[in-house]
Design a protein around this motif. Sequence first.
Motif, mmCIF file in Angstrom:
data_model
loop_
_atom_site.group_PDB
_atom_site.id
_atom_site.type_symbol
_atom_site.label_atom_id
_atom_site.label_comp_id
_atom_site.label_asym_id
_atom_site.label_seq_id
_atom_site.Cartn_x
_atom_site.Cartn_y
_atom_site.Cartn_z
ATOM 1 N N VAL A 215 -3.195 -8.212 -3.556
ATOM 2 C CA VAL A 215 -2.471 -8.955 -2.962
ATOM 3 C C VAL A 215 -2.697 -9.832 -2.363
ATOM 4 O O VAL A 215 -2.107 -11.190 -2.319
ATOM 5 C CB VAL A 215 -2.821 -7.437 -2.069
ATOM 6 C CG1 VAL A 215 -1.845 -8.047 -0.426
ATOM 7 C CG2 VAL A 215 -1.644 -6.247 -1.669
ATOM 8 N N ALA A 216 -4.036 -9.972 -1.970
ATOM 9 C CA ALA A 216 -4.269 -11.809 -1.769
ATOM 10 C C ALA A 216 -3.893 -12.559 -3.140
ATOM 11 O O ALA A 216 -3.908 -13.605 -2.698
ATOM 12 C CB ALA A 216 -5.815 -11.737 -2.048
ATOM 13 N N PRO B 46 2.715 -0.251 -7.346
ATOM 14 C CA PRO B 46 4.154 -0.538 -7.702
ATOM 15 C C PRO B 46 4.356 -1.868 -5.909
ATOM 16 O O PRO B 46 4.782 -2.477 -6.286
ATOM 17 C CB PRO B 46 5.103 -0.085 -8.021
ATOM 18 C CG PRO B 46 3.795 1.254 -8.896
ATOM 19 C CD PRO B 46 2.530 0.766 -7.936
ATOM 20 N N SER B 47 4.470 -0.790 -5.724
ATOM 21 C CA SER B 47 5.181 -0.806 -3.499
ATOM 22 C C SER B 47 4.698 -1.948 -3.271
ATOM 23 O O SER B 47 5.099 -3.072 -2.912
ATOM 24 C CB SER B 47 5.804 0.366 -2.602
ATOM 25 O OG SER B 47 4.341 1.027 -2.301
ATOM 26 N N ALA C 147 4.124 -7.414 -1.774
ATOM 27 C CA ALA C 147 3.696 -9.428 -1.302
ATOM 28 C C ALA C 147 4.431 -9.578 -2.195
ATOM 29 O O ALA C 147 4.441 -11.093 -1.344
ATOM 30 C CB ALA C 147 2.027 -9.036 -1.949
ATOM 31 N N TRP C 148 4.968 -10.259 -3.098
ATOM 32 C CA TRP C 148 5.613 -10.898 -3.739
ATOM 33 C C TRP C 148 6.685 -11.214 -2.803
ATOM 34 O O TRP C 148 7.052 -12.571 -2.586
ATOM 35 C CB TRP C 148 6.067 -9.822 -4.527
ATOM 36 C CG TRP C 148 6.764 -11.366 -5.985
ATOM 37 C CD1 TRP C 148 5.731 -12.514 -6.353
ATOM 38 C CD2 TRP C 148 8.189 -11.944 -5.884
ATOM 39 N NE1 TRP C 148 7.548 -12.894 -7.115
ATOM 40 C CE2 TRP C 148 8.379 -12.616 -7.578
ATOM 41 C CE3 TRP C 148 9.467 -10.586 -5.333
ATOM 42 C CZ2 TRP C 148 9.422 -12.866 -7.472
ATOM 43 C CZ3 TRP C 148 10.491 -11.643 -6.117
ATOM 44 C CH2 TRP C 148 10.908 -11.890 -6.637
ATOM 45 N N ARG D 79 8.909 -15.800 1.015
ATOM 46 C CA ARG D 79 9.767 -16.251 1.882
ATOM 47 C C ARG D 79 8.588 -17.597 3.083
ATOM 48 O O ARG D 79 8.969 -17.987 3.335
ATOM 49 C CB ARG D 79 9.715 -14.889 3.006
ATOM 50 C CG ARG D 79 10.391 -13.738 3.085
ATOM 51 C CD ARG D 79 10.678 -13.067 3.913
ATOM 52 N NE ARG D 79 11.228 -11.884 3.767
ATOM 53 C CZ ARG D 79 11.149 -10.431 3.792
ATOM 54 N NH1 ARG D 79 9.621 -10.370 5.153
ATOM 55 N NH2 ARG D 79 11.341 -9.259 3.416
ATOM 56 N N SER D 80 7.258 -17.182 2.545
ATOM 57 C CA SER D 80 6.572 -18.322 3.086
ATOM 58 C C SER D 80 5.742 -19.087 2.375
ATOM 59 O O SER D 80 4.745 -20.112 2.627
ATOM 60 C CB SER D 80 5.411 -16.641 3.667
ATOM 61 O OG SER D 80 4.294 -16.157 2.759
#
Length: 168
Positions: A112-113, A146-147, A152-153, A158-159
Motif C-alpha cells: 500500500v505504501a 487484491p482489493s 490504494a491504486w 485521485r491524489s
Amino acid sequence: MTLVAIVLGAAVRPDGEASPTLRLRVEHAVALYHRGAVAAVCVTGGVGRHGPAEAEVAARLAMSLGVPERDVILEDRSRTTVENIAFARPLIGVHQVVLVSNRWHLPRAWVVARILGVRASVSGPRGRMSTSRTIAATLREVAALPSTVWRAWILSKRSAPKPEPRAR
C-alpha cells in the motif's frame, strides 16, 4: 533523514482500552522511539466498533510509555490500512517511514505504501498469537491483498499531481 513510525490502527476494546494487538504495535513503536530509530510516532485509526478512536487510545498509551506529546502525531479518521497510510502522510511531512504492525500484516501495508508513493521500511514485534491464529491472520491478509491494492491504486490516481500543460 528523519524517520517517523506509523503505527497502523487496530481495535479498541469495549472498555475503551487498547486491544492486545494495538498495545503490541504501540509498544513496538515506542521501543523504536526510545532506541532512536525513529524521531516521532504517528498513531492511526478512527473510531471502530468501540470508541474512542484507535489513534487516541494509542497516543495515550505511547505517552504513558515515555514518548513526549510533541513527538506523537495523531491521525484519527482512518478506517482501513490504505487510509491509515494515506491520511498519515500529509501529517508527518516526510516521505520515508517505518510502518509498525504485526508481522503478518506488514507485507500488505508495505505494498500500500509503495502504491501511494511512500518510501517505507517495516518493523513488527514478535507475535503472541497461537500458530493456528497466526495462520488464519496470514490467510486473511492474502485474501485482502487484491482489493486493498485496488483501493490504494484508485486513491493514488485521485491524489496524484496533475501533469502541467505543455507550452505550444
